[in-house]
Design an enzyme around this catalytic site. Structure first.
Site: not given
Ligand code: SF4
Length: 316
Positions: A17, A79, A131
């Site tokens: 991504c 993260h 995260e």
């Protein structure tokens, strides 16, 4: 010997991504700019192949800032990190580059804004995931309540049910999160939240693609790492969408060929931190054993790109 026929459905989008792409680029550019070693706090993205490749180029991966010498640059992983981490690096006058994905930073900003407005925060996420630790660490200790399941909502102890807001981890299962949000809204009708949830475009798109592939295949393989949240969710989504054999593999060597005996179709996808080279490796492994007919199943197109931080674009 003739090979058995196999229909291979390749999910799209899959793999890297924009946030992962940017984080890897940040480490590479930092190595070019400052030379080796460059320290990275936590795996820059959750993929061993990527981490090993960067280690070979001179990156040193550590878990805490204390493990970094003050005279070398340090990079924070995609993260995100608690607020205390960059503050400590600044105190020690270290050069640091924050590779937190901008979509995670957006959630950090949301949390801070709600907190400033006097709302108590509820985070939907997985305990212990970096995260979640980073996002909860944007606010003082104890200010963010964590929920992982609809059952957690039932036992939540809040200060004032009229003054609540929720945020989510970006890599959750879209469907599971919907149920948790519904439970929150049912118990606390005044709760404020994002229009959808904070699950990012990449997580959503990869899950949608799996939902389209998984019901029509005998086996669904997700290329990813066991500590990658979005990859693990893809395995679950594959199973929930009706595929009886939905499994994660880190690379071709992990494929359990015995379990795949007799299959006529396979679906392949990859988590957001898995590089395309590993996907090609897995496809090649199938081609050596089967007469493969490949179809790409594209459910969305992506053209997201994030800029690297200015410090890396400026001359030394
Ligand atoms: Fe950013 Fe989503 Fe990629 Fe995580 S999965 S790095 S939030 S784009």
């Amino acid at each position: 010997m003739t090979k058995p026929p196999l229909d291979l459905y390749l999910a799209a989008p899959r793999g890297f991504c924009a946030g992962v792409d940017r984080a890897i680029k940040i480490v590479e550019m930092a190595l070019e700019k400052w030379g080796a070693p460059v320290f990275v706090r936590h795996e820059i993205v959750h993929n061993k192949f990527v981490v090993d490749g960067l280690r070979d180029k001179g990156a040193v991966f550590v878990e805490e800032l204390d493990d970094c010498p003050v005279d070398r640059p340090v990079i924070f992983s995609a993260h995100g990190v608690p607020k205390s981490v960059p503050a400590e690096a600044a105190d020690r006058q270290m050069i640091y580059v924050d590779a937190t994905c901008p979509l995670v930073s957006k959630v950090h900003i949301e949390a801070a804004r709600h907190h400033q407005n006097g709302l108590q925060m509820v985070m939907i996420g997985h305990a212990g995931h970096p995260e979640t630790i980073g996002t909860m660490g944007q606010l003082p200790d104890g200010e963010v309540l964590l929920v992982e399941t609809p059952d957690d909502v039932a036992t939540l102890k809040v200060k004032d049910p009229e003054r609540l807001a929720f945020i989510t981890q970006t890599t959750l299962s879209v469907d599971d999160t919907r149920h948790i949000v519904a439970a929150l809204r049912a118990r606390f009708p005044a709760i404020i939240g994002p229009h959808k949830e904070d699950i990012c475009y990449a997580t959503t798109n990869r899950q949608e693609a799996v939902k389209s592939v998984a019901p029509r295949v005998d086996a669904m393989l997700v290329i990813g790492a066991p500590n990658s949240s979005n990859s693990r969710r893809l395995v679950e989504v594959g199973a929930a969408a009706g595929c009886r054999y939905s499994q994660m593999v880190q690379r071709a060597a992990d494929i359990d060929w015995r379990a795949l005996e007799g299959i006529r179709s396979v679906g392949i996808t990859a988590g957001a931190s898995a590089p395309e080279v590993l996907i090609e490796e897995v496809i090649d492994a199938f081609r050596t054993r089967f007469d493969v007919t490949m179809e790409i199943v594209e459910t969305a197109q992506e053209n997201v790109e994030f800029k690297v931080p200015r410090i890396l674009r400026e001359p030394v």
